[in-house]
Design a protein around this motif. Structure first.
Motif: not given
Length: 295
Positions: A31-32, A50-51, A61-64, A289-290
């Motif tokens: 995925g992306t 995020g993915s 997703g996550d917030l760190e 893609a990343h």
């Protein structure tokens, strides 16, 4: 005659890291995904990741946030995910004793009241790298591993003990050899029911190659699964990667640093046994893609 000082060997989880990274990283085929990193003047680092899964279209997703105090060897990390999981980690490095690192990992899912807490102690010195972990809510379970190294030879082992049941639940062993340009590692995992061998070789400044073989004694199909891959640097900012396994799946990856702090990676997986099968091709082939932005 004095002996040659021995380097600190890799940790148990990093045994075979060179071949694992070569065959596992920089292939974004599911995925992306997007990763944004920023750092404030007072040393706090924020990361938003995020993915989007190509198969289910699910978005996660996550917030760190991470604060590092090098003077006191303290690191504090807080993470909040879109599934409402709260994670916190506190690390203390080289303060109690030289070479000793202590950290506490906790997580909480408020909706279900699920919680976890794992205390880790890592000690490393020349020729030895050990770790002990206590999982307070699963078991509780005590896990210990150690890696000994001398003149490039590596010997490691891991065992997990269930305190409540009073028995060893899991054990594994590994043997390897590491040189500046190549490394070989053998693992016996899953209570010695699965065996794997990994090989990594830096052929030249611009070319790396590696392979991994896995034999699972409990698998119904039997036989050995094999995977080989290579990495080719086009220039200091870009490289190609390719790998193929014994099931006939070919995976390609391309990574390009567009500018300092901006990197993009693209991946493509092709099932070579289903190229001419129009019905199965859509599900068999993958693309992704990343992107990473760091400021």
């Amino acid at each position: 005659m004095s002996s040659i000082p021995q380097p600190v060997p890799p940790s148990w989880k990093d045994l075979g890291k060179s071949s694992n990274d070569l065959l596992g990283k920089d292939f974004p085929i599911f995925g992306t995904s997007l990763e944004v990193k920023t750092k404030t003047p007072n040393g706090v680092t924020f990361k938003v990741a995020g993915s989007r899964d190509a198969k289910s279209n699910a978005i996660a997703g996550d917030l760190e946030g991470k604060y590092v105090d090098p003077k006191n060897g303290l690191t504090f990390t807080q993470t909040w995910t879109t599934t409402n999981i709260l994670r916190a980690q506190v690390e203390l490095d080289n303060q109690v004793a030289q070479g000793l690192k202590l950290d506490l990992n906790t997580s909480l899912l408020p909706e279900k009241g699920t919680k976890a807490a794992v205390f880790n102690a890592t000690y490393k010195q020349p020729a030895v790298h050990t770790r002990a972990a206590l999982d307070f809510f699963k078991g509780p379970t005590f896990t210990a591993d150690a890696v000994l190294g001398r003149d490039g030879f590596l010997l490691g082992g891991e065992a997990s003990y269930d305190v409540t049941e009073g028995q060893i639940k899991r054990y594994a062993a590994a043997l390897g050899y590491s040189a500046p340009d190549y490394a070989v590692t053998f693992h016996g995992l899953g209570n010695l029911s699965t065996y794997s061998a990994g090989y990594y070789h830096r052929v030249s400044r611009d070319v790396e190659a590696g392979a991994r073989a896995v034999y699972d004694t409990k698998a119904a199909t039997g036989g050995v699964s094999l995977e080989v891959g290579t990495k080719v640097y086009l220039d200091p900012t870009a490289f190609w990667k390719a790998k193929i396994n014994s099931a006939g799946v070919l995976v390609l990856g391309y990574t390009q640093s567009l500018r300092p702090g901006v990197k993009s990676s693209f991946g493509l997986a092709i099932d070579t046994q289903k190229i001419n099968d129009a019905t199965a091709a859509t599900a068999a082939h993958k693309i992704g893609a990343h992107f990473v932005f760091e400021g």
